[in-house]
Design an enzyme around this catalytic site. Structure first.
Site, PDB file in Angstrom:
ATOM      1  N   GLY A 284       4.591  -3.229  13.122  1.00  0.00           N
ATOM      2  CA  GLY A 284       3.677  -2.258  13.712  1.00  0.00           C
ATOM      3  C   GLY A 284       2.861  -2.802  14.860  1.00  0.00           C
ATOM      4  O   GLY A 284       2.545  -2.084  15.816  1.00  0.00           O
TER       5      GLY A 284
ATOM      6  N   THR B 102      -1.100  -6.286   9.697  1.00  0.00           N
ATOM      7  CA  THR B 102      -2.378  -6.743   9.163  1.00  0.00           C
ATOM      8  C   THR B 102      -2.434  -8.266   9.191  1.00  0.00           C
ATOM      9  O   THR B 102      -3.455  -8.868   9.535  1.00  0.00           O
ATOM     10  CB  THR B 102      -2.575  -6.225   7.729  1.00  0.00           C
TER      11      THR B 102
ATOM     12  N   GLY C 117       5.238   2.967   0.177  1.00  0.00           N
ATOM     13  CA  GLY C 117       6.669   2.717   0.115  1.00  0.00           C
ATOM     14  C   GLY C 117       7.438   3.847   0.768  1.00  0.00           C
ATOM     15  O   GLY C 117       6.908   4.933   0.997  1.00  0.00           O
TER      16      GLY C 117
ATOM     17  N   HIS D 127      12.632 -10.132  -0.286  1.00  0.00           N
ATOM     18  CA  HIS D 127      11.317 -10.271   0.318  1.00  0.00           C
ATOM     19  C   HIS D 127      11.305  -9.518   1.638  1.00  0.00           C
ATOM     20  O   HIS D 127      12.169  -9.748   2.493  1.00  0.00           O
ATOM     21  CB  HIS D 127      10.985 -11.744   0.541  1.00  0.00           C
ATOM     22  N   ASP D 128      10.349  -8.627   1.826  1.00  0.00           N
ATOM     23  CA  ASP D 128      10.362  -7.761   3.004  1.00  0.00           C
ATOM     24  C   ASP D 128      10.349  -8.553   4.313  1.00  0.00           C
ATOM     25  O   ASP D 128      11.014  -8.175   5.289  1.00  0.00           O
ATOM     26  CB  ASP D 128       9.228  -6.731   2.963  1.00  0.00           C
ATOM     27  N   THR D 129       9.627  -9.672   4.346  1.00  0.00           N
ATOM     28  CA  THR D 129       9.610 -10.467   5.576  1.00  0.00           C
ATOM     29  C   THR D 129      10.974 -11.089   5.850  1.00  0.00           C
ATOM     30  O   THR D 129      11.395 -11.207   7.003  1.00  0.00           O
ATOM     31  CB  THR D 129       8.528 -11.560   5.518  1.00  0.00           C
TER      32      THR D 129
ATOM     33  N   THR E 276       0.811  -1.221   0.000  1.00  0.00           N
ATOM     34  CA  THR E 276       0.000   0.000   0.000  1.00  0.00           C
ATOM     35  C   THR E 276       0.843   1.270   0.000  1.00  0.00           C
ATOM     36  O   THR E 276       0.367   2.323  -0.409  1.00  0.00           O
ATOM     37  CB  THR E 276      -0.955   0.061   1.218  1.00  0.00           C
TER      38      THR E 276
ATOM     39  N   GLY F 190       6.037 -10.106  -1.719  1.00  0.00           N
ATOM     40  CA  GLY F 190       6.427 -11.294  -2.470  1.00  0.00           C
ATOM     41  C   GLY F 190       5.555 -11.580  -3.688  1.00  0.00           C
ATOM     42  O   GLY F 190       4.622 -10.853  -4.005  1.00  0.00           O
TER      43      GLY F 190
END
Length: 493
Positions: A411, A264, A17, A241-243, A15, A82
């Site tokens: 978060g 989320t 950046g 990959h952000d995770t 959503t 991803g």
């Protein structure tokens, strides 16, 4: 290490950046947000797309900003969500904005593929990846079936962070952690699987060379250097990959930990030296995604603050105006364990009304039906903590280590009430923070590539010395949580 070093991170979510400047100084790391921008889904012709050119523009804008400030950056790293990918033509041009994982073309594709092409058991046996309808394997299968012209003419297929790296450098790579989200990668060989590629009519040479996190892709192209005012700055394939970047930055002191990336969605897992692929992991739908330094992120997706976020949007305006701590605090004034739900029940995936779905679930399971926002919040938080207890118990089955701490990052780590519930439910210490693990992991992997840190544990120790964490110890009567967990298991059958 020099007294001051600067690294530039591009951190892209589904959503929004950000571009971030990371500074390493005297064994500590500090972050500064440079720019923030929306990442908008584009709907056209019955499909959903990402605007890859807008994301490229925002990267350039951030780089111009640091150049104008005369900050000498050591390198650049990019992480994103991803599974999604960009197709490049043989003339070196992007053939079309990439499809987004929310595109409806994939809704029926997974079941069709598993029924008619390769069985579910075989796919899991090869990849160890949980089944989600938007995985790249099923996206590509659906596109092949529809006769997608971009796919038909693609000379290269690059996952989103790799495509953005290519736009900066002209070099094509396939970074391991982002490739592992595709359900096309075999974690044993650490390569894309030829059988699965052949099953959707693709060749291995359509993808870039497989590289591990911390690999230098190349330097900024002459064109980008002219646009930004920067020199030949290296671009590093971080954990794309952000995770994966977030988990690399968990400020753990030893291996006896589990992690919960809370937002989320909640991603709960452990690090393992090898992929865990067996009948039990298949039965429980655990996933094996690529990590840093040869590790595997063995984890499970859990519906997280999605429940709370959706309810909050439905409540009256005066409730929506309440701060999160105020609204969440009101939940502590109502009766505990009055209503329990399974957060991962399909009825909560995307209901027309989340409040209505929670009330109906409680009614169907012969429980008290929550009415007020406080009662609904309490139901959500206690139920999430109970779900975390269930998954944590499964992780203990698979782990070689005695897990004695849960690190909550992202978060959701700011929700003190849920953190305390989680410590009480699990019966272990919970360490909350930092929020910014994804950016920290991105920065630290660049520092690893530059030789300023050694391995993942040196990275983690530096992060632990740089951030503040809040500790939550179990304090509630254990028997109360035991009885609630027994109820949760009964209604979750």
């Amino acid at each position: 290490m020099e007294s001051n070093k600067y690294f530039f991170a591009v951190d892209l979510g589904a959503t929004s950046g950000r571009t971030i400047l990371g500074t390493l100084k005297e064994g500590r790391v500090e972050l500064e947000e440079v720019t923030r921008f929306p990442n908008n889904l584009i709907q056209q012709g019955g499909h959903f797309y990402w605007d890859i050119y807008a994301l490229y523009f925002e990267m350039i804008r951030g780089l111009k900003t640091v150049a104008q400030r005369q900050v000498k950056i050591t390198s650049i790293g990019i992480d994103t969500w991803g599974v999604d990918f960009v197709m490049i033509g043989d003339d070196g041009a992007i053939l079309r904005n990439p499809r987004a994982y929310r595109d409806p073309i994939t809704f029926e594709a997974m079941d069709d593929y598993l029924q008619h092409v390769v069985t579910k058991e075989e796919v899991y046996g090869i990849t160890g990846i949980q089944f989600m309808y938007f995985n790249s394997l099923f996206q590509l299968y659906a596109m092949r079936k529809e006769g997608n012209s971009a796919l038909a003419h693609a000379a290269k297929i690059l996952f989103v962070p790799d495509a953005l790296g290519w736009m900066l450098t002209g070099k094509e790579v396939c970074e391991y952690t982002i490739a592992s989200t595709s359900q096309l990668l075999n974690p044993r060989t650490k390569q894309l699987d030829e059988r699965l590629l052949n099953s959707i009519g693709l060749k291995r040479d359509l993808f870039g060379q497989m590289v591990q996190p911390g690999t230098c892709i190349g330097t900024l192209s002459q064109e980008v250097q002219r646009m930004t005012g920067l020199g030949a700055v290296p671009v590093i394939a971080v954990a794309g990959h952000d995770t994966a970047s977030a988990v690399a930055a968990v400020p753990a002191r030893n291996e006896r930990f589990a992690y919960l990336s809370s937002g989320t969605w909640s991603l709960m897992g452990i690090e393992t030296k090898e992929a865990v692929i067996n009948d039990r992991s298949y039965e429980l739908n655990f996933t094996n995604e690529g990590g840093v330094d040869g590790t595997t992120r063995f984890l499970k997706n859990i519906c997280g603050m999605w429940l709370y976020e959706r309810c909050r949007k439905e409540w009256p305006e005066e409730v929506q105006r309440m701060s999160h701590p105020e609204l969440q605090g009101s939940a502590m004034t109502v009766e505990p364990f009055r209503s329990i739900i399974n957060p991962d029940d399909p009825v909560f995936a995307n209901p027309a009304s989340m409040i209505g779905a929670i009330r109906q679930y409680c009614q169907d399971t012969q429980q008290a039906v929550p009415q007020t926002p406080a009662e609904i919040c309490r139901c959500i938080f206690e139920s999430l903590a109970l779900r975390y207890r269930q998954v944590f118990g499964w992780l203990r089955e698979f782990s070689d280590d005695d897990l004695d701490v849960l690190h909550i990052i992202g978060g959701g780590s700011l929700n003190k009430f849920l953190n305390q519930f989680t410590a009480d439910a699990l019966g272990v210490k919970v360490l909350a923070g930092p929020q910014e693990c994804t950016a920290l992991g991105n920065i630290m992997l660049q520092a690893k590539a530059s030789g300023d840190v050694g391995d993942i544990w040196q990275m983690r120790h530096m992060i632990a010395d740089s951030v503040e964490m809040e500790s939550f110890m179990p304090v509630a009567d254990r028997s109360l949580w035991d009885r609630a967990f027994a109820r949760y298991l009964e209604i979750s059958r």
